[in-house]
Design a protein around this motif. Structure first.
Motif, PDB file in Angstrom:
ATOM      1  N   ALA A  19       0.833  -1.202   0.000  1.00 25.08           N
ATOM      2  CA  ALA A  19       0.000   0.000   0.000  1.00 25.08           C
ATOM      3  C   ALA A  19       0.866   1.250   0.000  1.00 25.08           C
ATOM      4  CB  ALA A  19      -0.915  -0.007   1.223  1.00 25.08           C
ATOM      5  N   THR A  23       1.577   4.203  -3.098  1.00 22.49           N
ATOM      6  CA  THR A  23       1.444   5.639  -2.894  1.00 22.49           C
ATOM      7  C   THR A  23       2.790   6.324  -3.037  1.00 22.49           C
ATOM      8  OG1 THR A  23       1.728   5.428  -0.498  1.00 22.49           O
ATOM      9  CG2 THR A  23      -0.510   5.352  -1.353  1.00 22.49           C
ATOM     10  N   VAL A 172      -5.348   5.679   1.296  1.00 18.76           N
ATOM     11  CA  VAL A 172      -5.238   4.243   1.070  1.00 18.76           C
ATOM     12  C   VAL A 172      -5.789   3.539   2.304  1.00 18.76           C
ATOM     13  CG1 VAL A 172      -3.650   2.310   0.751  1.00 18.76           C
ATOM     14  CG2 VAL A 172      -3.259   4.453  -0.467  1.00 18.76           C
ATOM     15  N   VAL A 287      -2.626   6.947   4.889  1.00 19.17           N
ATOM     16  CA  VAL A 287      -2.957   5.529   4.999  1.00 19.17           C
ATOM     17  C   VAL A 287      -3.825   5.334   6.230  1.00 19.17           C
ATOM     18  CG1 VAL A 287      -2.062   3.191   5.340  1.00 19.17           C
ATOM     19  CG2 VAL A 287      -0.850   4.776   3.822  1.00 19.17           C
ATOM     20  N   ALA A 325      -7.265   3.342  -2.949  1.00 23.13           N
ATOM     21  CA  ALA A 325      -6.810   1.953  -2.979  1.00 23.13           C
ATOM     22  C   ALA A 325      -7.258   1.291  -1.689  1.00 23.13           C
ATOM     23  CB  ALA A 325      -5.290   1.863  -3.132  1.00 23.13           C
TER      24      ALA A 325
END
Length: 344
Positions: A19, A23, A172, A287, A325
């Protein structure tokens, strides 16, 4: 005590690292990324094979060589981290958390986020009452949604060319769920915990509640909910390299709802959130690491509906939080006792 399986958290680490990689993240403090890092092209399938954009390959090399990332991997491979992870897993999984009644579990996770894992109140994005600022969905089937999410803040929003959607910058999502199938009904407040039963590994797997209730060996916890390191703890926390080694070495089989696919995966994500906070990871996009609600049984995917603003009456989602995502840490569970088998 034999070395615990500290490597068990690494598959989770790599899923979250993916992840971060997507990014365009490097782990170190001085790697701000910002808007200057080229975004990778969508992965195309050519003759049945994914065609990876060179930007992803380069980011992967950079991530694998990053000192901060290597420090996290090294720390995950210590006995001390493995012990903390095992204890955390056992202390959380015993909290009864049936779908749509996850508030006890979410409450304890929120407490640990603030009091033990180093997150500020502003970094904890969910709340005890189920309210999630910024989403269009606060109730699903008339009930609150008890997600538990923290944010690893990225650098993108402060870059000169940052673009937002409905006031929200790209995020994300990395998630696994905190709810279980059993028990179907929330136990009374006077007894909110499920026993963690221990059985010799070579004994037959139990197939009925009466057989499970007949097992007398359990893990013990003190009044504050912390695991007690007694003989049963020593037995349950041992690690074996293979099933054959477990059979000959006197391993324990562990029974408690949610041991595998629920808190087995989700507790590991919380360990990664704690590591990223401790080591001051700086991704590009924000995130969010979440324990989500309502995945099992009659949960009706309530947690994901809240996060994505999904209106089940219209069948559409507004994605008001701007997730770009989503990585779900589902599938095979990794625990600190890979030889153990748990009931779900």
């Amino acid at each position: 005590m034999k070395r615990r399986n500290s490597r068990a958290s690494l598959p989770v680490f790599y899923s979250v690292s993916t992840a971060l990689l997507l990014t365009a993240c490097g782990g170190s403090d001085d790697d701000s990324g910002g808007g200057s890092t080229p975004l990778p092209a969508p992965t195309a399938i050519v003759n049945g094979v994914p065609e990876i954009d060179p930007a992803i390959a380069e980011a992967s090399k950079k991530l694998n060589a990053d000192k901060t990332i290597l420090d996290i991997v090294s720390e995950l491979n210590t006995d001390a981290t493995a012990k903390v992870s095992f204890d955390q897993h056992m202390e959380l999984v015993r909290i009864a958390s049936p779908s749509r009644y996850e508030y006890r579990m979410a409450g304890e996770v929120h407490r640990r986020m603030a009091d033990e894992w180093g997150f500020s109140r502003g970094e904890i994005k969910t709340s005890a009452d189920g309210n999630l600022p910024g989403t269009d969905v606060q109730l699903v089937d008339g009930l609150p949604v008890y997600n538990a999410c923290v944010e690893i803040k990225g650098t993108y929003s402060s870059s000169p060319d940052a673009q937002s959607y409905k006031g929200q910058y790209p995020k994300v999502l990395v998630e696994s769920h905190i709810d279980v199938v059993n028990p179907e009904v929330l136990p009374p407040d006077s007894n909110p915990f499920q026993p963690i039963k221990l059985q010799p590994f070579n004994d037959p797997v139990v197939t009925a509640p009466s057989q499970l209730n007949a097992i007398s060996s359990e893990l013990s916890f003190d009044a504050s909910g912390r695991i007690i390191e007694d003989a049963n703890y020593e037995w349950a926390s041992r690690w074996f390299a293979s099933q054959d080694a477990a059979k000959t070495g006197g391993a324990a089989r562990i029974y408690v709802p949610g041991y595998t696919d629920a808190m087995g995966n989700t507790s590991a994500l919380f360990t990664l959130a704690r590591m990223f906070k401790k080591h001051n990871i700086k991704p590009v996009y924000d995130v969010w690491i979440c324990g989500t609600a309502g995945e099992e049984g009659k949960g009706n995917l309530a947690g994901m509906k809240q996060l994505y603003g999904f209106d089940q009456n219209l069948g559409t989602g507004s994605n008001p939080l701007n997730f770009v995502a989503n990585f779900g840490n589902e599938g095979e569970a990794r625990s600190t006792s890979p030889a153990a088998i748990a009931s779900r």
